[in-house]
Design a protein around this motif. Structure first.
Motif, mmCIF file in Angstrom:
data_model
loop_
_atom_site.group_PDB
_atom_site.id
_atom_site.type_symbol
_atom_site.label_atom_id
_atom_site.label_comp_id
_atom_site.label_asym_id
_atom_site.label_seq_id
_atom_site.Cartn_x
_atom_site.Cartn_y
_atom_site.Cartn_z
ATOM 1 N N ASN A 27 -47.541 -64.565 2.608
ATOM 2 C CA ASN A 27 -46.808 -63.309 2.772
ATOM 3 C C ASN A 27 -47.157 -62.382 1.611
ATOM 4 N N VAL A 28 -47.619 -61.181 1.933
ATOM 5 C CA VAL A 28 -48.071 -60.224 0.923
ATOM 6 C C VAL A 28 -47.185 -58.986 0.968
ATOM 7 N N THR A 29 -46.653 -58.582 -0.198
ATOM 8 C CA THR A 29 -45.835 -57.375 -0.323
ATOM 9 C C THR A 29 -46.416 -56.523 -1.440
ATOM 10 N N ARG A 30 -46.473 -55.209 -1.207
ATOM 11 C CA ARG A 30 -47.000 -54.338 -2.253
ATOM 12 C C ARG A 30 -46.290 -52.984 -2.252
ATOM 13 N N PHE A 31 -46.204 -52.414 -3.468
ATOM 14 C CA PHE A 31 -45.718 -51.049 -3.684
ATOM 15 C C PHE A 31 -46.714 -50.381 -4.627
ATOM 16 N N HIS A 32 -47.124 -49.174 -4.310
ATOM 17 C CA HIS A 32 -48.113 -48.554 -5.203
ATOM 18 C C HIS A 32 -48.180 -47.048 -5.050
ATOM 19 N N GLN A 33 -48.716 -46.428 -6.088
ATOM 20 C CA GLN A 33 -49.095 -45.011 -6.116
ATOM 21 C C GLN A 33 -50.519 -44.942 -6.659
ATOM 22 N N LEU A 34 -51.351 -45.807 -6.148
ATOM 23 C CA LEU A 34 -52.689 -46.012 -6.700
ATOM 24 C C LEU A 34 -53.674 -45.026 -6.100
ATOM 25 N N PRO A 35 -54.324 -44.203 -6.929
ATOM 26 C CA PRO A 35 -55.361 -43.309 -6.400
ATOM 27 C C PRO A 35 -56.598 -44.110 -5.982
ATOM 28 N N SER A 36 -57.400 -43.514 -5.151
ATOM 29 C CA SER A 36 -58.615 -44.195 -4.698
ATOM 30 C C SER A 36 -59.519 -44.494 -5.882
ATOM 31 N N PRO A 37 -60.016 -45.716 -5.988
ATOM 32 C CA PRO A 37 -60.874 -46.069 -7.125
ATOM 33 C C PRO A 37 -62.199 -45.321 -7.070
ATOM 34 N N ASN A 38 -62.681 -44.959 -8.244
ATOM 35 C CA ASN A 38 -63.943 -44.231 -8.335
ATOM 36 C C ASN A 38 -64.717 -44.708 -9.564
ATOM 37 N N GLY A 39 -64.839 -46.036 -9.664
ATOM 38 C CA GLY A 39 -65.590 -46.594 -10.779
ATOM 39 C C GLY A 39 -64.808 -46.727 -12.064
ATOM 40 N N GLN A 40 -63.477 -46.534 -12.005
ATOM 41 C CA GLN A 40 -62.677 -46.698 -13.218
ATOM 42 C C GLN A 40 -62.761 -48.146 -13.706
ATOM 43 N N SER A 41 -62.702 -48.316 -15.009
ATOM 44 C CA SER A 41 -62.769 -49.664 -15.576
ATOM 45 C C SER A 41 -61.392 -50.305 -15.559
ATOM 46 N N ILE A 42 -61.376 -51.623 -15.384
ATOM 47 C CA ILE A 42 -60.111 -52.350 -15.315
ATOM 48 C C ILE A 42 -60.285 -53.727 -15.955
ATOM 49 N N GLU A 43 -59.290 -54.153 -16.692
ATOM 50 C CA GLU A 43 -59.319 -55.463 -17.349
ATOM 51 C C GLU A 43 -58.167 -56.300 -16.818
ATOM 52 N N VAL A 44 -58.452 -57.555 -16.501
ATOM 53 C CA VAL A 44 -57.427 -58.474 -16.016
ATOM 54 C C VAL A 44 -56.829 -59.210 -17.205
ATOM 55 N N ILE A 45 -55.513 -59.093 -17.354
ATOM 56 C CA ILE A 45 -54.824 -59.746 -18.465
ATOM 57 C C ILE A 45 -53.666 -60.575 -17.921
ATOM 58 N N ALA A 46 -53.120 -61.448 -18.762
ATOM 59 C CA ALA A 46 -51.987 -62.282 -18.373
ATOM 60 C C ALA A 46 -50.680 -61.576 -18.692
ATOM 61 N N MET A 47 -49.705 -61.634 -17.775
ATOM 62 C CA MET A 47 -48.380 -61.103 -18.075
ATOM 63 C C MET A 47 -47.751 -61.857 -19.240
ATOM 64 N N PRO A 75 -65.837 -53.446 -14.595
ATOM 65 C CA PRO A 75 -65.319 -54.197 -15.750
ATOM 66 C C PRO A 75 -65.268 -53.301 -16.977
ATOM 67 N N PRO A 76 -64.399 -53.618 -17.936
ATOM 68 C CA PRO A 76 -64.286 -52.783 -19.140
ATOM 69 C C PRO A 76 -65.561 -52.830 -19.968
ATOM 70 N N THR A 77 -65.843 -51.726 -20.659
ATOM 71 C CA THR A 77 -67.001 -51.663 -21.547
ATOM 72 C C THR A 77 -66.498 -51.613 -22.986
ATOM 73 N N GLY A 78 -66.847 -52.608 -23.757
ATOM 74 C CA GLY A 78 -66.356 -52.672 -25.125
ATOM 75 C C GLY A 78 -64.848 -52.833 -25.150
ATOM 76 N N ASN A 79 -64.190 -52.018 -25.939
ATOM 77 C CA ASN A 79 -62.735 -52.069 -26.037
ATOM 78 C C ASN A 79 -62.059 -50.994 -25.182
ATOM 79 N N ALA A 80 -62.831 -50.236 -24.425
ATOM 80 C CA ALA A 80 -62.273 -49.136 -23.643
ATOM 81 C C ALA A 80 -62.105 -49.542 -22.184
ATOM 82 N N THR A 81 -60.950 -49.232 -21.624
ATOM 83 C CA THR A 81 -60.710 -49.476 -20.202
ATOM 84 C C THR A 81 -59.676 -48.486 -19.704
ATOM 85 N N ASN A 82 -59.790 -48.110 -18.430
ATOM 86 C CA ASN A 82 -58.849 -47.158 -17.845
ATOM 87 C C ASN A 82 -57.549 -47.825 -17.401
ATOM 88 N N TYR A 83 -57.684 -49.029 -16.816
ATOM 89 C CA TYR A 83 -56.525 -49.738 -16.285
ATOM 90 C C TYR A 83 -56.502 -51.174 -16.806
#
Length: 199
Positions: A27-47, A75-83
């Motif tokens: 069962n999948v539930t989601r809520f979002h205001q996510l704009p369409s991705p356009n190459g933005q960088s994102i890093e996966v971290i632990a809560m 994926p993030p480049t160096g220490n910079a990431t958008n999300y």
């Protein structure tokens, strides 16, 4: 005779195949205001920050990162990431939910000889076949939030739950990730059921 034996073998094989194959549901539930991705960088971290250096977390983060990549993120480049995409996960038994490991239908095949017509064959079908062994079911959960770092705004909240007999989270995690990213990001405020084949 050969034709009857082949027919009986085919029925038995189909019965065995039907009982070896099963499905599991997420069962999948989601809520979002996510704009369409356009190459933005994102890093996966632990809560949970204590898990950030965990090898297990690293394996799950890689699965999530690969899916984010297929949906237009980089994926993030160096220490910079958008999300950042922060994830948490757990698995627990449903102590009060016990299921019987029983098959609803059984097939019996018998062969006899005698009489003028030689050998004959009979096929019988009955219900309630199987062992009465009882097993506990488990609920596995994956949560993911996506946060924009420029202002700290949370843009996506997603949650997937899976009910099954497998208590090995490492084996269930690919199923959870696949379900979470089906039709990602999905309609905000919606809840869907995703079926997976399981052997």
């Amino acid at each position: 005779m050969n034709r009857i034996v082949k027919l009986g073998s085919l029925i038995l094989a189909l019965f065995i195949l039907a009982n070896c194959s099963s499905t599991t549901k997420s069962n999948v539930t989601r809520f979002h205001q996510l704009p369409s991705p356009n190459g933005q960088s994102i890093e996966v971290i632990a809560m949970d920050p204590t898990l950030q250096q965990s090898i297990e977390f690293g394996a799950y983060a890689e699965l999530v990162g690969q899916k984010l990549g297929t949906h237009g993120y980089a994926p993030p480049t160096g220490n910079a990431t958008n999300y950042v995409a922060e994830i948490s996960y757990n698995i627990r038994p449903l102590r009060e939910t016990i299921v019987e490991d029983r098959s609803p239908v059984s097939v019996g095949v018998g062969v006899g000889s005698g009489g003028r017509r030689g050998t004959s064959m009979g096929v019988g079908i009955s219900t309630g076949f199987g062992s009465s062994e009882q097993k506990v079911e488990y609920v596995s959960v994956l949560n993911m939030n996506i946060i924009r770092l420029s202002d700290g705004k949370r843009l996506y909240e997603g949650r997937v739950e899976n009910l099954g007999r497998n208590q090995n989270l490492a084996q269930v995690m690919p199923i959870l990730v696949e379900a979470l990213f089906q039709d990602f990001p999905g309609e905000s405020g919606s809840s869907d059921t995703v079926e997976h084949s399981a052997n």
